[in-house]
Design an enzyme around this catalytic site. Structure first.
Site, PDB file in Angstrom:
ATOM      1  NE  ARG A  27       6.078   3.503  -2.835  1.00  0.00           N
ATOM      2  CZ  ARG A  27       4.838   3.897  -3.512  1.00  0.00           C
ATOM      3  NH1 ARG A  27       4.009   3.266  -2.989  1.00  0.00           N
ATOM      4  NH2 ARG A  27       4.892   4.747  -4.422  1.00  0.00           N
ATOM      5  NE  ARG A  31      -0.706   2.839   1.727  1.00  0.00           N
ATOM      6  CZ  ARG A  31      -1.303   3.418   0.800  1.00  0.00           C
ATOM      7  NH1 ARG A  31      -2.578   3.653   0.824  1.00  0.00           N
ATOM      8  NH2 ARG A  31      -1.006   3.142  -0.571  1.00  0.00           N
ATOM      9  NE  ARG A  40      -1.203   6.683   6.820  1.00  0.00           N
ATOM     10  CZ  ARG A  40      -1.861   6.696   5.715  1.00  0.00           C
ATOM     11  NH1 ARG A  40      -1.353   6.960   4.482  1.00  0.00           N
ATOM     12  NH2 ARG A  40      -3.071   6.268   5.910  1.00  0.00           N
TER      13      ARG A  40
END
Ligand code: CP3
Length: 354
Positions: A27, A31, A40
């Site tokens: 990942r 975020r 995003r």
């Protein structure tokens, strides 16, 4: 296609000599990075980001630019396959992925077909092609899929779960139906991974996030068997080079020998296992990828460095280790702490390769 400038990751997966231990982070585009959140926001939401090859390429490269990691991983999701099968994927803020049309009955299973990767998942293949082009051979690109069992849990539940009431209910009550479902998913996974390789992916990783929720017997029958089929069905050499396959079962410490026997090239390890013990179990059959607890990144850079040192020492001398976390990086992590991890691996690992 340009020559690879940094192939440490591919060499380590083949257990060939390396100058230092390669590192990437599950990942890694996500975020915790402000530049990811910015892209995003421009895309609108996560799914639009996945479906826009230019923006997916942009976020794939962000952690490579920032940390000079040794591998890039396609920015996408494991739930693209069920979405292409017609299940209607959507995300609700804070609740994770959901499907409009979960698979609950025999009729639901019979309706499923194998998506054509270029027709139905063309946005993924276009992203792979664009990322390969934009990487200019800096580092290899990893393609991925969920394991058949893990995809089946989301498809039957209609989203995430802690109990697996519907998925395990089907597995125990109608094992024949669960096998029929796993069979079509396995064929879809093979076609999808092979299309990623044709489009430019240079290594493959299978995420079996929920295999560890199964009993020993059920794991072998409902998860491992289908990952074995995937290993046997995927392209293993492309552009004159081996395409290594990494299997990752979260909570799979009990089955490392069995996973290694599938013929895969490497195992992803979660943080619960001692990586030295794992190495003793698999011998020289496969490489190992892992396995720092992602929560170590909440600690100070000094503590992170110590933990990196411990894991490198536990693995010991020689090739066959790709440094990574034992699972995905959490959204709240300070990007400077990730930098400390990468720097520690770069500085401390050459001593194990002399
Ligand atoms: O590693 C990478 O950087 C590649 C990209 C990647 C994503 N998801 C991006 C993503 C990969 C490899 C995945 C795999 C995935 N997706 C798994 C297996 C993961 C594992 O480590 O075992 C699973 C179970 C999924 C399904 C899924 N997608 C979940 C549970 C979530 C989290 C939902 C939430 O609200 O946190 C997602 C969304 C998702 N996939 C995000 C990212 C970066 C977060 C999206 C966002 O909010 O921006």
């Amino acid at each position: 296609m340009s020559e690879l400038k940094n192939d440490l990751f591919l060499r380590a997966l083949e257990r060939k000599p390396v100058e230092r231990t390669p590192v990437w982070i599950m990942r890694q585009a996500g975020r915790y990075l402000p530049e990811y959140r910015e892209t995003r926001a421009r895309a609108g939401n996560f799914l639009d980001l996945c479906q826009n090859p230019e923006l997916a390429c942009e976020v794939t490269l962000q952690p490579i630019d920032r940390y000079h990691l040794d591998a890039a991983i396609l920015f996408s999701d494991i739930l693209t396959i069920p979405d292409a099968m017609g299940l209607g994927l959507y995300f609700t803020e804070g609740e994770g992925p959901k499907f409009e049309n979960p698979v609950r009955t025999a009729a639901d299973v019979k309706r499923l077909g194998v998506p054509d990767p270029e027709q139905d998942l063309g946005y993924v293949m276009n992203a792979v092609r664009l990322i390969r082009q934009e990487l200019h051979g800096r580092v290899p690109l990893i393609g991925f899929s969920g394991s058949p069992w893990t995809l089946a849990t989301y498809m039957v539940e209609g989203g995430g779960t802690k109990v697996f009431a519907h998925a395990k209910g089907m597995m125990f009550d109608r094992p024949d139906l669960m096998h029929e479902l796993l069979d079509v998913i396995a064929r879809a996974v093979i076609a999808y991974l092979n299309a990623q390789v044709e489009a430019g992916a240079q290594a493959l990783m299978v995420f079996d996030t929920w295999g560890g929720m199964l009993s020993d017997r059920a794991y072998r029958e409902f998860s491992l068997q289908y990952m074995q089929r995937v290993v046997e069905g995927v392209i293993r050499e492309h552009e004159g080079r081996k395409v290594p396959v990494i299997l990752f079962t979260k909570g799979g410490g009990l089955w490392l020998r069995d996973m290694a026997a599938t013929g895969c090239d490497a195992l992803g390890l979660d943080w619960t296992m001692n990586i030295g013990e794992a190495r003793r179990q698999v011998g020289d059959k496969v490489a190992l990828q892992g396995n720092m607890d992602p929560c170590v990144l909440y600690a100070s850079p000094e503590r992170i460095r110590q933990e990196v040192a411990t894991i490198l020492e536990e693995y010991g001398h020689g090739s066959g280790h790709v440094f990574n976390l034992g699972h995905g990086i959490h959204p709240g992590i300070d990007p400077e702490h990730t930098a400390a991890l990468v720097q520690a691996v770069r500085e401390l690992s050459p001593a194990y390769h002399t």
